[in-house]
Design an enzyme around this catalytic site. Sequence first.
Site, mmCIF file in Angstrom:
data_model
loop_
_atom_site.group_PDB
_atom_site.id
_atom_site.type_symbol
_atom_site.label_atom_id
_atom_site.label_comp_id
_atom_site.label_asym_id
_atom_site.label_seq_id
_atom_site.Cartn_x
_atom_site.Cartn_y
_atom_site.Cartn_z
ATOM 1 N N ASN A 49 58.396 -105.713 -24.965
ATOM 2 C CA ASN A 49 58.858 -105.866 -26.095
ATOM 3 C C ASN A 49 59.013 -106.622 -27.139
ATOM 4 O O ASN A 49 60.147 -106.724 -27.488
ATOM 5 C CB ASN A 49 59.178 -104.610 -26.354
ATOM 6 N N LYS A 63 58.082 -107.282 -30.072
ATOM 7 C CA LYS A 63 57.950 -106.836 -31.530
ATOM 8 C C LYS A 63 57.526 -108.186 -32.065
ATOM 9 O O LYS A 63 56.666 -108.299 -32.045
ATOM 10 C CB LYS A 63 60.023 -107.248 -31.501
ATOM 11 N N HIS A 75 60.937 -96.345 -30.773
ATOM 12 C CA HIS A 75 61.642 -97.391 -29.934
ATOM 13 C C HIS A 75 62.852 -97.237 -32.047
ATOM 14 O O HIS A 75 62.512 -96.980 -32.582
ATOM 15 C CB HIS A 75 61.122 -98.571 -30.623
ATOM 16 N N GLU A 100 64.858 -99.309 -33.165
ATOM 17 C CA GLU A 100 63.729 -99.953 -34.953
ATOM 18 C C GLU A 100 62.765 -99.404 -35.538
ATOM 19 O O GLU A 100 63.122 -98.992 -37.104
ATOM 20 C CB GLU A 100 63.364 -101.769 -34.547
ATOM 21 N N GLU A 134 67.588 -96.486 -23.889
ATOM 22 C CA GLU A 134 67.839 -98.066 -25.238
ATOM 23 C C GLU A 134 69.312 -97.499 -25.107
ATOM 24 O O GLU A 134 69.107 -96.958 -26.732
ATOM 25 C CB GLU A 134 66.833 -98.641 -25.499
ATOM 26 N N GLY A 194 69.117 -106.441 -29.064
ATOM 27 C CA GLY A 194 69.854 -107.351 -28.905
ATOM 28 C C GLY A 194 70.980 -108.587 -29.741
ATOM 29 O O GLY A 194 71.273 -108.942 -30.028
ATOM 30 N N SER A 203 68.978 -105.471 -23.985
ATOM 31 C CA SER A 203 70.131 -107.065 -23.769
ATOM 32 C C SER A 203 69.979 -107.177 -21.811
ATOM 33 O O SER A 203 70.815 -107.421 -21.242
ATOM 34 C CB SER A 203 71.035 -106.645 -24.183
HETATM 35 P P1 PGA Z 1 66.548 -106.868 -26.505
HETATM 36 O O1 PGA Z 1 65.829 -105.311 -26.719
HETATM 37 O O2 PGA Z 1 66.338 -106.527 -24.987
HETATM 38 O O3 PGA Z 1 66.204 -107.980 -27.093
HETATM 39 O O4 PGA Z 1 68.299 -106.278 -25.779
HETATM 40 C C1 PGA Z 1 65.555 -104.429 -25.863
HETATM 41 C C2 PGA Z 1 64.243 -103.701 -26.609
HETATM 42 O O5 PGA Z 1 64.377 -103.744 -27.573
HETATM 43 O O6 PGA Z 1 63.331 -102.704 -26.472
#
Ligand code: PGA
Length: 250
Positions: free
Chosen positions: A9, A11, A96, A98, A167, A173, A213
């Site tokens: 992903n 982003k 997601h 976000e 998640e 992140g 992460s």
């Molecule tokens: P990350 O993000 O691996 O940077 O923690 C995962 C995601 O939001 O899909």
Amino acid sequence: MRKNIVAGNWKMNTTVPEGVKLAAEVSEAVKAANPKCEVVIGVPFTHLTAVKNAIDSNVLGLSAENCADHTKGAYTGEVSAAMVASTGANYVILGHSERRTYYGETVEMLDEKVKLALENGLKVIFCIGEVLEEREANKQNEVVAEQLKSVFSLSAEDFGKIVLAYEPVWAIGTGKTATSDQAEEIHAFIRGLIAEKYGKQVAEDTTILYGGSCKPSNAAELFSKPDVDGGLIGGASLKAEDFMGIVNAF
Ligand code: PGA
């Protein structure tokens, strides 16, 4: 049969030329590695067509990171599921955290997006997960059960086109990964809910990814758990070497 999947992903990262270069690198690396899982990259809308042309679609799937909750018309700035599908992408990431948090995506909007994505032949990577306060209050099971209602209204046939991504928002992140035991516990709970709704076979066939992460150093441990069927990878999907380290964890 349940599929293992590692999905990137990206982003809101990379320009189109940077993205094309990264996608080509990943495609070459996947071809050479012949991994024991399906590999997908989720890229910005602007990149889909160029990336599609730069990868070998026999070895690497392509996903959008969102789609609109309307079919077409006066929705300035939106990108429909049909538009995504017309680029040759075969997946879309929906729900997601976000998007739920920063762009106010509601359950009603997500229900529409899921429906339109499926109607347009896209498979959906549907994200669920609790925030830190909910985890601290031990409410994570309740939260994911509620979020799953968006896909539990589907027919069993349509539900078969859904990949779930658990998640925990506190792990996205942040460098703070759920332990493999925490991931397994909630993945098993989710699979149990699927079994209650659609029966044991559908539950057994559903791919449930872990995201938050995930990196080369912890992927093998996470993926060793019976109910963790791969990962949705943010930060570590932006470097071919790191991403391949996770792909090769299987
Ligand atoms: P990350 O993000 O691996 O940077 O923690 C995962 C995601 O939001 O899909």
